[in-house]
Design a protein around this motif. Structure first.
Motif, PDB file in Angstrom:
ATOM      1  N   ASP A  59     -41.398 -10.671  34.334  1.00 13.62           N
ATOM      2  CA  ASP A  59     -42.314  -9.578  34.001  1.00 13.62           C
ATOM      3  C   ASP A  59     -41.500  -8.408  33.476  1.00 13.62           C
ATOM      4  O   ASP A  59     -40.485  -8.038  34.066  1.00 13.62           O
ATOM      5  CB  ASP A  59     -43.104  -9.145  35.232  1.00 13.62           C
ATOM      6  N   TRP A  61     -41.678  -4.352  32.049  1.00 19.05           N
ATOM      7  CA  TRP A  61     -42.469  -3.128  32.054  1.00 19.05           C
ATOM      8  C   TRP A  61     -41.751  -2.032  31.299  1.00 19.05           C
ATOM      9  O   TRP A  61     -40.529  -1.921  31.365  1.00 19.05           O
ATOM     10  CB  TRP A  61     -42.691  -2.627  33.486  1.00 19.05           C
ATOM     11  N   THR A 107     -50.425  -8.721  29.865  1.00 17.56           N
ATOM     12  CA  THR A 107     -51.159  -8.619  31.117  1.00 17.56           C
ATOM     13  C   THR A 107     -51.931  -7.317  31.114  1.00 17.56           C
ATOM     14  O   THR A 107     -51.512  -6.324  30.513  1.00 17.56           O
ATOM     15  CB  THR A 107     -50.211  -8.669  32.328  1.00 17.56           C
ATOM     16  N   ASP A 109     -52.765  -4.457  33.059  1.00 15.40           N
ATOM     17  CA  ASP A 109     -52.519  -3.627  34.234  1.00 15.40           C
ATOM     18  C   ASP A 109     -53.600  -2.572  34.324  1.00 15.40           C
ATOM     19  O   ASP A 109     -54.105  -2.093  33.320  1.00 15.40           O
ATOM     20  CB  ASP A 109     -51.145  -2.946  34.142  1.00 15.40           C
ATOM     21  N   ILE A 114     -48.548   2.107  31.666  1.00 17.63           N
ATOM     22  CA  ILE A 114     -47.569   1.032  31.770  1.00 17.63           C
ATOM     23  C   ILE A 114     -47.860  -0.046  30.731  1.00 17.63           C
ATOM     24  O   ILE A 114     -48.987  -0.499  30.599  1.00 17.63           O
ATOM     25  CB  ILE A 114     -47.600   0.385  33.170  1.00 17.63           C
ATOM     26  N   SER A 115     -46.825  -0.446  29.986  1.00 23.31           N
ATOM     27  CA  SER A 115     -46.918  -1.629  29.124  1.00 23.31           C
ATOM     28  C   SER A 115     -46.273  -2.776  29.886  1.00 23.31           C
ATOM     29  O   SER A 115     -45.179  -2.622  30.442  1.00 23.31           O
ATOM     30  CB  SER A 115     -46.170  -1.413  27.809  1.00 23.31           C
ATOM     31  N   HIS A 116     -46.925  -3.921  29.905  1.00 18.91           N
ATOM     32  CA  HIS A 116     -46.473  -5.045  30.724  1.00 18.91           C
ATOM     33  C   HIS A 116     -46.624  -6.340  29.940  1.00 18.91           C
ATOM     34  O   HIS A 116     -47.660  -6.591  29.350  1.00 18.91           O
ATOM     35  CB  HIS A 116     -47.328  -5.094  31.996  1.00 18.91           C
ATOM     36  N   ARG A 118     -45.484 -10.690  30.323  1.00 21.01           N
ATOM     37  CA  ARG A 118     -44.956 -11.743  31.194  1.00 21.01           C
ATOM     38  C   ARG A 118     -44.465 -12.882  30.312  1.00 21.01           C
ATOM     39  O   ARG A 118     -45.181 -13.368  29.445  1.00 21.01           O
ATOM     40  CB  ARG A 118     -46.029 -12.237  32.149  1.00 21.01           C
TER      41      ARG A 118
END
Length: 128
Positions: A59, A61, A107, A109, A114-116, A118
């Motif tokens: 993951d 971020w 994903t 969030d 937040i940039s996320h 996976r």
């Protein structure tokens, strides 16, 4: 002898060298860690008869408030993919493995800042 923790420690140590200012942790990042960072999670092993197939997630971020957040998270994905796809890691007398890229997704969030992403990988591990 199986030693999953040695594999995770080696993987984490390697990923911490691929980009200056980018840290990778196992299971969770410290609560006060500044962006960007990555977390290895979802480690699952299955027997191959000779060795193990180990899948894991990475993951990533970054701070979505930055004007370059999209570019930064995509660059991190590329760096991680290039660093791990077809990578051979080993620890003398403990294990050796070959890692391959499996896929990635965005994903959703619940936090707006937040940039996320996976990324999914699989490793064929042979323990000594």
């Amino acid at each position: 002898m199986i030693n999953t923790s040695a594999f995770i420690e080696g993987l984490t140590a390697y990923l911490n060298t691929v980009k200056e200012g980018f840290s990778v942790f196992y299971d969770r990042a410290p609560s006060k860690k500044a962006f960007p960072y990555g977390v290895i999670s979802g480690v699952n092993e299955s027997s191959l008869g000779e060795g193990y197939l180990t899948s894991f997630d990475l993951d990533l971020w970054t701070d979505d408030k930055l004007p370059t957040a999209t570019e930064e998270i995509e660059e991190l994905c590329d760096i991680a993919r290039n660093a791990l796809n077809n990578k051979v890691l080993s620890s003398a007398g403990v294990y050796s493995c070959h890692i391959g890229y499996e896929g990635r997704d965005t994903t959703d969030d619940r936090e707006d800042d937040i940039s996320h992403r996976r990324i999914y990988f699989a490793a064929r591990i042979f323990y000594n």
